[in-house]
Design a protein around this motif. Structure first.
Motif, PDB file in Angstrom:
ATOM      1  N   ARG A  54      58.231   0.460  58.305  1.00 53.18           N
ATOM      2  CA  ARG A  54      58.028   1.777  58.924  1.00 53.18           C
ATOM      3  C   ARG A  54      58.476   1.773  60.379  1.00 53.18           C
ATOM      4  O   ARG A  54      59.118   2.719  60.843  1.00 53.18           O
ATOM      5  CB  ARG A  54      56.555   2.181  58.825  1.00 53.18           C
ATOM      6  N   GLN A  55      58.148   0.711  61.089  1.00 50.68           N
ATOM      7  CA  GLN A  55      58.523   0.632  62.501  1.00 50.68           C
ATOM      8  C   GLN A  55      60.039   0.622  62.670  1.00 50.68           C
ATOM      9  O   GLN A  55      60.596   1.342  63.499  1.00 50.68           O
ATOM     10  CB  GLN A  55      57.912  -0.627  63.134  1.00 50.68           C
ATOM     11  N   VAL A  56      60.724  -0.193  61.868  1.00 49.96           N
ATOM     12  CA  VAL A  56      62.188  -0.263  61.959  1.00 49.96           C
ATOM     13  C   VAL A  56      62.811   1.050  61.498  1.00 49.96           C
ATOM     14  O   VAL A  56      63.722   1.587  62.140  1.00 49.96           O
ATOM     15  CB  VAL A  56      62.731  -1.442  61.119  1.00 49.96           C
ATOM     16  N   GLY A  57      62.291   1.604  60.390  1.00 49.85           N
ATOM     17  CA  GLY A  57      62.871   2.811  59.808  1.00 49.85           C
ATOM     18  C   GLY A  57      62.701   4.051  60.662  1.00 49.85           C
ATOM     19  O   GLY A  57      63.344   5.077  60.412  1.00 49.85           O
ATOM     20  N   ASP A  58      61.864   3.965  61.682  1.00 52.86           N
ATOM     21  CA  ASP A  58      61.618   5.102  62.577  1.00 52.86           C
ATOM     22  C   ASP A  58      62.486   5.036  63.844  1.00 52.86           C
ATOM     23  O   ASP A  58      62.443   5.932  64.673  1.00 52.86           O
ATOM     24  CB  ASP A  58      60.127   5.108  62.962  1.00 52.86           C
ATOM     25  N   THR A  59      63.276   3.989  63.985  1.00 52.33           N
ATOM     26  CA  THR A  59      64.027   3.748  65.223  1.00 52.33           C
ATOM     27  C   THR A  59      64.983   4.891  65.559  1.00 52.33           C
ATOM     28  O   THR A  59      65.009   5.396  66.693  1.00 52.33           O
ATOM     29  CB  THR A  59      64.837   2.442  65.120  1.00 52.33           C
ATOM     30  N   TYR A  60      65.771   5.299  64.585  1.00 52.92           N
ATOM     31  CA  TYR A  60      66.766   6.354  64.810  1.00 52.92           C
ATOM     32  C   TYR A  60      66.093   7.685  65.129  1.00 52.92           C
ATOM     33  O   TYR A  60      66.494   8.408  66.049  1.00 52.92           O
ATOM     34  CB  TYR A  60      67.658   6.482  63.577  1.00 52.92           C
ATOM     35  N   SER A  61      65.049   8.004  64.380  1.00 55.47           N
ATOM     36  CA  SER A  61      64.311   9.246  64.614  1.00 55.47           C
ATOM     37  C   SER A  61      63.731   9.288  66.022  1.00 55.47           C
ATOM     38  O   SER A  61      63.775  10.325  66.691  1.00 55.47           O
ATOM     39  CB  SER A  61      63.183   9.386  63.584  1.00 55.47           C
ATOM     40  N   ARG A  62      63.237   8.156  66.492  1.00 52.76           N
ATOM     41  CA  ARG A  62      62.677   8.101  67.848  1.00 52.76           C
ATOM     42  C   ARG A  62      63.773   8.290  68.889  1.00 52.76           C
ATOM     43  O   ARG A  62      63.574   8.976  69.896  1.00 52.76           O
ATOM     44  CB  ARG A  62      61.944   6.777  68.071  1.00 52.76           C
TER      45      ARG A  62
END
Length: 639
Positions: A297-305
């Motif tokens: 979840r942390q990695v997969g949220d990188t672009y969105s952030r």
């Protein structure tokens, strides 16, 4: 923070009403690390989030009783989402069968054999099928076809020299490669997959619509026969897949992006098959990362952030709440609406909506530029406008079929729910439109108008301060929720809504002269906003025109309603209008909205629209020496 009042610098109103009303708030407002913005709307979202997270915990622990079968299933799923130990121990296990399914595709024939199930399961496909009211026969559901979504927010990002693309694509690339490595690929293979996926994405981009193009509803209706659509590609049997999905071969499919399907054959070539497979892999690991372990979840949220400027990902508990409540959105909305809004408030706001419709009818009757026949049709459309307030009488029956299997993974449950929902959707093809069916949950801070159904919807979540409160004056309420209500009514008569009749059919009910005059007024609205500097860029007047027309109509009609009240105070009306648009946002998020949002920036919605109303000038004694002054000839007054 939602209801707290901040000092207003009345001396500055003549220069900039937004800064005068919201300046003190802006100085003290801080954006939480997991937020891209704070403000009028977002503060309500945060308050509702805290309330529902607290209640969800109590439902989970048994201190609150889940009093419906659907709510019981939500609680089971919420418990699964909060079982972080189990989720971490499972890692990527639940997504690997989907990855294997993609890997095992040897050619287009393999995909063709699975295509209906692939679509029902919600797996990535190089086209999209959906159901909505037929734009020419809005009482019946029709099949719609469009292109897929891109990796970037909009096709304009792919234009040569786009700085946002140059900043964001490397982040997307690194994130996608890392996710692939986390599911078992070595670094070299992961990088190759992402390179191929981006190539396929770049081939899609030129032929799908930009946000500006998609904002023009008149270009959506491009009917084709099933045979015509199926002829777009020879490697996939779209006719057979559609037949299996809806149980027949439709005479008509509404193609919203015809250019895309004209180029589908060259996209789906043998040379591009591996590119498409790798595109699917990247889509899958990105889409489902939030359902897996915490590190995913942390990695997969990188672009969105990076896209929104958020400094941190949500806390695990908050993400778990949104995962569960988003899956059971109508169930949670029904719970929220009944417990925190109630029948009394629902009836009160419904009455307020009816009153605003009455004001709108009066203004249409007194309109000086519409011909009698067009005016008659406009009032007829207004008289048949459907109203949805607070929460539905009954939630969508589909949720009674959502049975949480606690022995399966979160992702397996989600895929099952997706299949149930898609089967239900496709089963409604060529059947009567359920006009009363709610599409937005009651705990959503928003409102909308649906042109194909001619309905306006006001969920319970937005019906509170600063938009609406019994503790506010009637003028403040009209400047808040009154303007929002009239905004949604105005959408029935914006550049898009005006194309549809009282039944929701795409049908020209205007005289030629009236429509020409309306088009000229809409062009003035485009000009009023187009090119205004904001967040390092410029406002796109064409992209935002429909919302700006609705804002103008909403503000104008709400003011007329406020003036009818015995305690009318236009000072309070304009102040609260400005207050509801307060927003402090990260630069990245502002720039994203500037590129893709059909709404103008919040600060400009507040400060530009008031300049179109003559009463603004007399209320605050604004003259031609003040910055807020706009020459009468340039004031845009449509409704």
């Amino acid at each position: 923070m939602t209801n707290k009042q901040f000092p207003i610098n009345t001396d500055e109103i003549k220069d900039n009403i937004y800064d005068a009303v919201n300046g003190a708030w802006t100085k003290q407002a801080t954006i939480p690390a997991d937020h891209s913005s704070v403000g009028g709307f977002m503060d309500l979202v945060d308050d509702i989030e805290k309330t529902l997270m607290k209640d969800s915990e109590e439902l989970k622990n048994g201190t609150l009783e889940a009093n419906t079968p659907e709510l019981k299933e939500y609680v089971k799923f919420y418990k699964m989402a909060n079982n972080f130990k189990k989720r971490d121990s499972e890692g990527a296990a639940s997504v690997k069968p989907i990855i294997e399914r993609i890997i095992n595709l040897k050619d287009f024939n393999d995909l063709n054999d699975q295509l209906p199930d692939w679509i029902l399961s919600g797996l990535p496909t190089p086209f999209s099928l959906d159901l909505d009211p037929d734009m020419k026969n809005a009482k019946v559901n029709a099949l719609f076809a469009s292109g897929p979504s891109l990796f970037m927010p909009d096709k304009t990002y792919y234009e040569k020299g786009n700085q946002a693309f140059q900043q964001l694509m490397p982040i997307f690339t690194e994130m996608s490669s890392k996710l692939l490595q986390m599911v078992g690929y070595n670094e070299n293979d992961a990088n190759k997959i992402v390179v191929n996926a981006k190539k396929f994405d770049q081939l899609i981009a030129p032929n799908v619509k930009s946000a500006e193009e998609a904002a023009d509803y008149s270009k959506m209706y491009n009917p084709e026969t099933t045979d015509e659509l199926a002829s777009s590609t020879s490697v996939l049997n779209l006719k057979a897949a559609i037949n299996q999905l809806v149980g027949a071969v439709p005479d008509k499919i509404i193609v919203t992006e015809p250019q895309y399907f004209q180029h589908l054959a060259e996209l789906l070539s043998a040379n591009n098959f591996q590119l498409m497979k790798d595109w699917m892999l990247v889509k899958v690991v990105n889409r489902f990362s939030g359902t897996l372990s915490e590190d995913f979840r942390q990695v997969g949220d990188t672009y969105s952030r990076a896209l929104s400027g958020k400094e941190e990902a949500m806390k695990p508990e908050k993400a778990a709440f949104y995962l569960a409540s988003g899956t059971f959105d109508q169930v949670v909305g029904d719970y929220y609406g009944k417990k925190y809004f109630g029948e009394k408030a629902k009836a009160d706001v419904h009455h307020m909506v009816e009153k605003m419709i009455g004001v709108y009818k009066d203004r249409l009757s007194q309109n000086e530029w519409l011909s009698p026949d067009t005016k008659k049709m406009a009032i007829k459309k207004l008289s048949t406008l459907g109203i949805q307030v607070g929460y539905p009488e009954k939630i969508t029956p589909i949720y009674s079929k959502f049975k949480t299997n606690e022995n399966e993974s979160i992702l397996a449950n989600l895929l099952n729910f997706s299949k149930i929902a898609n089967q239900d959707m496709f089963s409604k093809w060529n059947k009567p439109v359920e006009r009363e069916r709610w599409e937005m949950s009651a705990n959503t801070v928003n409102a909308y108008y649906h042109p194909f159904k001619n309905i306006i919807v006001f969920p319970a979540a937005i019906l509170q301060a600063p938009f609406y409160s019994l503790n506010q004056s009637s003028s403040a309420n009209y400047g808040g929720i009154g303007a929002v209500i009239a905004h949604e009514i105005s959408h029935a008569f914006d550049n898009n809504g005006s194309l549809f009749d009282e039944f929701g059919n795409l049908n020209n009910w205007w005289s030629k002269e009236d429509h020409q005059h309306f088009t000229e007024l809409a062009q003035k609205m485009i000009k009023e906003f187009d090119g205004i500097p904001f967040a390092g860029g410029k406002v796109n007047g064409k992209l935002t025109v429909s919302e700006n027309i609705a804002d103008a109509g909403g503000l104008s009609c709400a003011e007329a309603a406020a003036k009818q009240e015995p305690d009318a105070d236009l000072n309070e009306f304009f102040i609260n209008w400005t207050r509801i648009w307060r927003m402090k946002a990260r630069m990245e998020y502002q720039q994203l909205l500037l590129s893709i949002d059909v709404h103008a920036p919040a600060a400009l919605r507040a400060s530009v629209q008031v300049k179109n109303l003559d009463d603004f000038y007399s209320t605050f004694d604004v003259t031609d020496t003040d910055k807020m002054y706009l020459d009468p000839a340039d004031r845009v007054q449509i409704w």
